[in-house]
Scaffold this motif. Structure first.
Motif, PDB file in Angstrom:
ATOM      1  N   GLU A  27       0.836  -1.199   0.000  1.00 64.75           N
ATOM      2  CA  GLU A  27       0.000   0.000   0.000  1.00 64.75           C
ATOM      3  C   GLU A  27       0.872   1.250   0.000  1.00 64.75           C
ATOM      4  N   TYR A 102       5.945   7.742   3.906  1.00 64.10           N
ATOM      5  CA  TYR A 102       5.981   7.401   5.326  1.00 64.10           C
ATOM      6  C   TYR A 102       4.928   8.200   6.095  1.00 64.10           C
ATOM      7  N   CYS A 105       1.214   7.401   5.319  1.00 64.91           N
ATOM      8  CA  CYS A 105       0.919   6.087   5.896  1.00 64.91           C
ATOM      9  C   CYS A 105       0.576   6.231   7.377  1.00 64.91           C
ATOM     10  N   ARG A 110      -1.548   3.747  10.282  1.00 71.24           N
ATOM     11  CA  ARG A 110      -0.708   2.558  10.223  1.00 71.24           C
ATOM     12  C   ARG A 110       0.420   2.649  11.247  1.00 71.24           C
ATOM     13  N   CYS A 115       4.655   1.362   8.153  1.00 69.90           N
ATOM     14  CA  CYS A 115       5.012   2.522   7.331  1.00 69.90           C
ATOM     15  C   CYS A 115       6.479   2.509   6.904  1.00 69.90           C
ATOM     16  N   SER A 118       6.157   0.806   3.661  1.00 72.53           N
ATOM     17  CA  SER A 118       5.619   1.679   2.614  1.00 72.53           C
ATOM     18  C   SER A 118       6.685   2.632   2.096  1.00 72.53           C
TER      19      SER A 118
END
Length: 213
Positions: A27, A102, A105, A110, A115, A118
């Protein structure tokens, strides 16, 4: 002069733990427009921007200040990882998109653990990794939960793994359902806390050559 290190003997590592989540499409939230919870994201974004403008002063900005420091710490580790084998596009050059990945996220609730993944993905995409970046996700997730000699593996070694995985994929073809570059990269990562880059790259290559089909 210190004695030359011997290359470690490659061993088959555990590439993915039960807690690591393998996904082909990590994601990536680039803005609140992309967020699964847009209202929450916009609220957190507005708070962060107010706090950033004030230099993160005051008790109300403690959470935003902590998020900012976490983001900067990831970018520092990412730049440190890039330094071992600089590519044309580095994390330092891509600090904005990687930092955004980051931060957004975190805006949607999250965890820092999630993160990190991500932001790693965003950095890999910025470096030009393309579809390889999604294939590398299980290696990073496993690294986050693994330890070597009782010590948690440092994050910058896990990020180095992205570069090493990309190099392995460019050097070797892999069969459907059999990605030996994941295991070869894990060999490199597990080697790094106690050895230099060159020795660990040799260990990675030895493993890849032995298991390439």
């Amino acid at each position: 002069m210190s004695p030359e290190r011997e290359s470690p003997t490659p061993v088959a590592p555990v590439v993915a733990s039960a807690r690591s989540r393998e996904t082909k499409d990590p994601e990536l939230v680039k803005s609140c427009e992309d967020a699964p919870d847009k209202k929450r994201c916009e609220k957190e974004e507005a708070k962060y921007e107010r706090c950033e403008a004030s230099g993160f002063a005051g008790r109300r900005c403690r959470d935003s200040d902590a998020l900012h420091r976490d983001q900067q710490a990831f970018l520092a580790d990412c730049s440190r990882a890039d330094a071992i084998r600089p590519l044309p596009h580095t994390c330092a050059d891509g600090a904005e998109p990687v930092g955004d990945a980051y931060r957004y996220c975190r805006f949607v609730g999250r965890s820092t653990h999630w993160c990190d993944g991500s932001a790693r993905y965003a950095a890999c995409i910025y470096r030009g990794g393309g579809h390889i970046c999604a294939d590398a996700a299980p290696v990073y997730r496993a690294c986050q939960t693994r330890s070597v000699n009782g010590a948690k593996i440092a994050r910058h070694f896990c990020i180095e793994g992205d570069i090493q995985y990309q190099r392995c994929r460019h050097a070797y073809s892999i069969g459907l359902g059999s990605d030996m570059c994941r295991a070869a990269t894990a060999v490199y990562i597990d080697c790094r806390p106690g050895a230099e880059v060159e020795a660990c790259e040799k260990a990675r290559d030895d493993y890849a050559k032995a298991h390439h089909r």
